[in-house]
Design a protein around this motif. Structure first.
Motif, mmCIF file in Angstrom:
data_model
loop_
_atom_site.group_PDB
_atom_site.id
_atom_site.type_symbol
_atom_site.label_atom_id
_atom_site.label_comp_id
_atom_site.label_asym_id
_atom_site.label_seq_id
_atom_site.Cartn_x
_atom_site.Cartn_y
_atom_site.Cartn_z
ATOM 1 N N GLU A 157 0.832 -1.197 0.000
ATOM 2 C CA GLU A 157 0.000 0.000 0.000
ATOM 3 C C GLU A 157 0.871 1.254 0.000
ATOM 4 N N THR A 158 2.078 1.150 0.567
ATOM 5 C CA THR A 158 2.996 2.296 0.566
ATOM 6 C C THR A 158 3.530 2.584 -0.828
ATOM 7 N N MET A 159 3.330 1.638 -1.757
ATOM 8 C CA MET A 159 3.766 1.804 -3.147
ATOM 9 C C MET A 159 2.577 2.053 -4.071
ATOM 10 N N GLY A 160 1.418 2.338 -3.484
ATOM 11 C CA GLY A 160 0.220 2.580 -4.280
ATOM 12 C C GLY A 160 -0.515 1.314 -4.674
ATOM 13 N N GLY A 161 -0.144 0.166 -4.097
ATOM 14 C CA GLY A 161 -0.777 -1.096 -4.442
ATOM 15 C C GLY A 161 -1.964 -1.428 -3.554
ATOM 16 N N THR A 162 -2.786 -2.344 -4.023
ATOM 17 C CA THR A 162 -3.930 -2.851 -3.256
ATOM 18 C C THR A 162 -3.772 -4.356 -3.088
ATOM 19 N N MET A 221 20.951 3.134 1.899
ATOM 20 C CA MET A 221 20.153 2.682 0.762
ATOM 21 C C MET A 221 20.280 3.649 -0.413
ATOM 22 N N GLN A 222 20.145 4.930 -0.136
ATOM 23 C CA GLN A 222 20.212 5.935 -1.200
ATOM 24 C C GLN A 222 21.603 5.984 -1.828
ATOM 25 N N ALA A 223 22.640 5.857 -1.005
ATOM 26 C CA ALA A 223 24.005 5.873 -1.526
ATOM 27 C C ALA A 223 24.277 4.647 -2.386
ATOM 28 N N THR A 224 23.739 3.503 -1.976
ATOM 29 C CA THR A 224 23.923 2.274 -2.754
ATOM 30 C C THR A 224 23.257 2.395 -4.122
ATOM 31 N N GLU A 225 22.030 2.893 -4.135
ATOM 32 C CA GLU A 225 21.317 3.050 -5.401
ATOM 33 C C GLU A 225 22.023 4.073 -6.301
ATOM 34 N N LYS A 282 17.611 5.398 -9.374
ATOM 35 C CA LYS A 282 16.847 6.027 -8.306
ATOM 36 C C LYS A 282 16.360 4.950 -7.326
ATOM 37 N N PRO A 283 16.203 5.311 -6.048
ATOM 38 C CA PRO A 283 15.656 4.339 -5.091
ATOM 39 C C PRO A 283 14.296 3.817 -5.543
ATOM 40 N N ARG A 284 14.139 2.509 -5.504
ATOM 41 C CA ARG A 284 12.888 1.895 -5.955
ATOM 42 C C ARG A 284 11.796 2.026 -4.900
ATOM 43 N N TYR A 285 12.197 2.021 -3.638
ATOM 44 C CA TYR A 285 11.235 2.008 -2.534
ATOM 45 C C TYR A 285 11.353 3.289 -1.723
ATOM 46 N N PRO A 286 10.242 3.937 -1.403
ATOM 47 C CA PRO A 286 10.277 5.173 -0.624
ATOM 48 C C PRO A 286 10.533 4.874 0.856
ATOM 49 N N PRO A 287 10.927 5.877 1.625
ATOM 50 C CA PRO A 287 11.160 5.674 3.063
ATOM 51 C C PRO A 287 9.979 5.047 3.790
ATOM 52 N N LYS A 288 8.743 5.405 3.394
ATOM 53 C CA LYS A 288 7.587 4.861 4.108
ATOM 54 C C LYS A 288 7.454 3.345 3.901
ATOM 55 N N PHE A 289 7.974 2.834 2.776
ATOM 56 C CA PHE A 289 7.957 1.382 2.577
ATOM 57 C C PHE A 289 8.850 0.711 3.624
ATOM 58 N N PHE A 290 10.053 1.229 3.799
ATOM 59 C CA PHE A 290 10.975 0.619 4.752
ATOM 60 C C PHE A 290 10.499 0.794 6.190
ATOM 61 N N SER A 291 9.835 1.895 6.484
ATOM 62 C CA SER A 291 9.270 2.062 7.827
ATOM 63 C C SER A 291 8.201 1.007 8.087
ATOM 64 N N ALA A 292 7.358 0.761 7.070
ATOM 65 C CA ALA A 292 6.333 -0.276 7.212
ATOM 66 C C ALA A 292 6.963 -1.654 7.319
ATOM 67 N N LEU A 293 8.039 -1.889 6.564
ATOM 68 C CA LEU A 293 8.720 -3.174 6.630
ATOM 69 C C LEU A 293 9.340 -3.387 8.004
ATOM 70 N N ALA A 294 9.909 -2.336 8.591
ATOM 71 C CA ALA A 294 10.493 -2.447 9.933
ATOM 72 C C ALA A 294 9.412 -2.777 10.964
ATOM 73 N N GLU A 295 8.241 -2.191 10.800
ATOM 74 C CA GLU A 295 7.130 -2.505 11.703
ATOM 75 C C GLU A 295 6.725 -3.974 11.562
ATOM 76 N N LEU A 296 6.679 -4.460 10.328
ATOM 77 C CA LEU A 296 6.336 -5.862 10.101
ATOM 78 C C LEU A 296 7.398 -6.777 10.700
ATOM 79 N N ALA A 297 8.684 -6.414 10.537
ATOM 80 C CA ALA A 297 9.773 -7.230 11.074
ATOM 81 C C ALA A 297 9.685 -7.335 12.592
ATOM 82 N N ALA A 298 9.196 -6.278 13.246
ATOM 83 C CA ALA A 298 9.057 -6.295 14.699
ATOM 84 C C ALA A 298 7.938 -7.225 15.159
ATOM 85 N N GLU A 299 6.988 -7.500 14.245
ATOM 86 C CA GLU A 299 5.845 -8.351 14.584
ATOM 87 C C GLU A 299 5.984 -9.769 14.045
ATOM 88 N N ASP A 300 6.706 -9.936 12.941
ATOM 89 C CA ASP A 300 6.791 -11.230 12.255
ATOM 90 C C ASP A 300 8.259 -11.575 12.042
#
Length: 308
Positions: free
Chosen positions: A35-40, A178-182, A188-206
């Motif tokens: 959803e952070t990438m505009g997906g459903t 991440m930005q320096a690597t890309e 250009k970075p493929r994933y925005p910061p909000k994607f990684f923030s959401a991923l970090a939240e998921l990693a904390a739960e799963d």
């Protein structure tokens, strides 16, 4: 057999939890990442006798008439989720699901058949995909390349410290890395910061999201993001600073990852696909004992999709 498209809000949570118990990629949390990438996130459901018997998770992107469906995006593979062990029944469910998806009006549909082989309708075109797989089930496993073994020991002597990424502490540094690597790769970075923030939240739960981090004297060195799907792990994204190559932290991090995965019953590690012409990367993966694994991605195009 009836097939319908369901969003998360229309799914029976208990049923979904049961069907996705062994699937990170089919879970609600993983689907909502996009959803952070505009997906459903959606689930195509097969019903028999008015009961859901199988699900195919995926993500929709875009709007009609250019809406597309992927199961799943960016080198990630979902699968048909069903509780029946009967092979014939599962193939029947697969045919019904894919036929319905082909008629749904998506401009393009992508089905990744990593676990295969699927019985796919003729309207889908097969595109071969390749990755590098390392079998890690042996308790005495180590990379067969002696130089690699030496580099791992060097990293240990250098005092490279591998830890789980803590978003509250490391996220700002991670985004810089991440930005320096890309930028180093000229993209250009493929994933925005909000994607990684959401991923970090998921990693904390799963804990099927394994996110390793290493820094040296307060500077970011390397980050590895790995997903565990059943008995296979996907080494998904690597970001690192070449200025710290002397630490050999990349090598140590991957070795530590294999050790953790093996303890958790994971039998295979996918090192991912290599870009065309990246012979050095292919050789590096081979040093870990990796071998080429081929599978199909099935593509269906309709309407404008045939012209794009």
């Amino acid at each position: 057999m009836e097939v319908s498209r369901l969003t998360i809000s229309r799914l029976n949570t208990d049923l979904l939890t049961t069907l996705t118990a062994d699937s990170l990629f089919g879970s609600i949390g993983f689907g909502r990442l996009w959803e952070t990438m505009g997906g459903t996130p959606v689930y195509w459901a097969a019903r028999a006798d008015d009961e859901v018997v199988a699900l195919l998770p995926g993500v929709e992107f875009g709007r009609r008439p250019l809406k597309r469906f992927q199961s799943m995006p960016d080198g990630i593979y979902s699968r048909i989720l069903s509780m029946t062990p009967d092979h014939h029944a599962r193939q029947e469910m697969t045919r019904a699901l894919l036929q319905a998806i082909a008629k749904a009006g998506y401009v393009k549909t992508y089905i990744t058949d990593f676990h295969g082989p699927m019985e796919v309708p003729e309207t889908y075109a097969a595109q071969p995909c390749r990755t590098t797989i390392v079998d890690i089930f042996d308790k005495n496993w180590e990379p067969p390349d002696r130089k690699l073994q030496s580099e791992i020991r060097k990293a240990e002597r250098e005092g490279a410290t591998i830890e789980q990424l803590d978003a509250a502490i490391h996220m700002e540094s991670f985004l810089q890395l991440m930005q320096a690597t890309e930028q180093r790769h000229g993209r250009k970075p493929r994933y925005p910061p909000k994607f990684f923030s959401a991923l970090a939240e998921l990693a904390a739960e799963d804990d099927r999201v394994v996110w390793y981090w290493c820094e040296h004297k307060g500077r970011p060195v390397v980050s590895h993001i790995t997903f565990i799907e059943g008995d296979t792990a996907l080494h998904w994204q690597v970001y690192y600073d070449k200025a710290f190559s002397f630490l050999k932290a990349n090598q140590l991090m991957l070795s530590k990852l294999v050790g953790e995965l093996r303890q958790r019953g994971v039998r295979r590690l996918s090192l991912g696909a290599s870009p065309p012409g990246a012979s050095g990367l292919v050789d590096y993966k081979a040093k870990w004992g990796g071998y080429e694994y081929t599978y199909n991605c099935y593509v269906h195009k309709s309407g404008l999709g045939r012209l794009l």
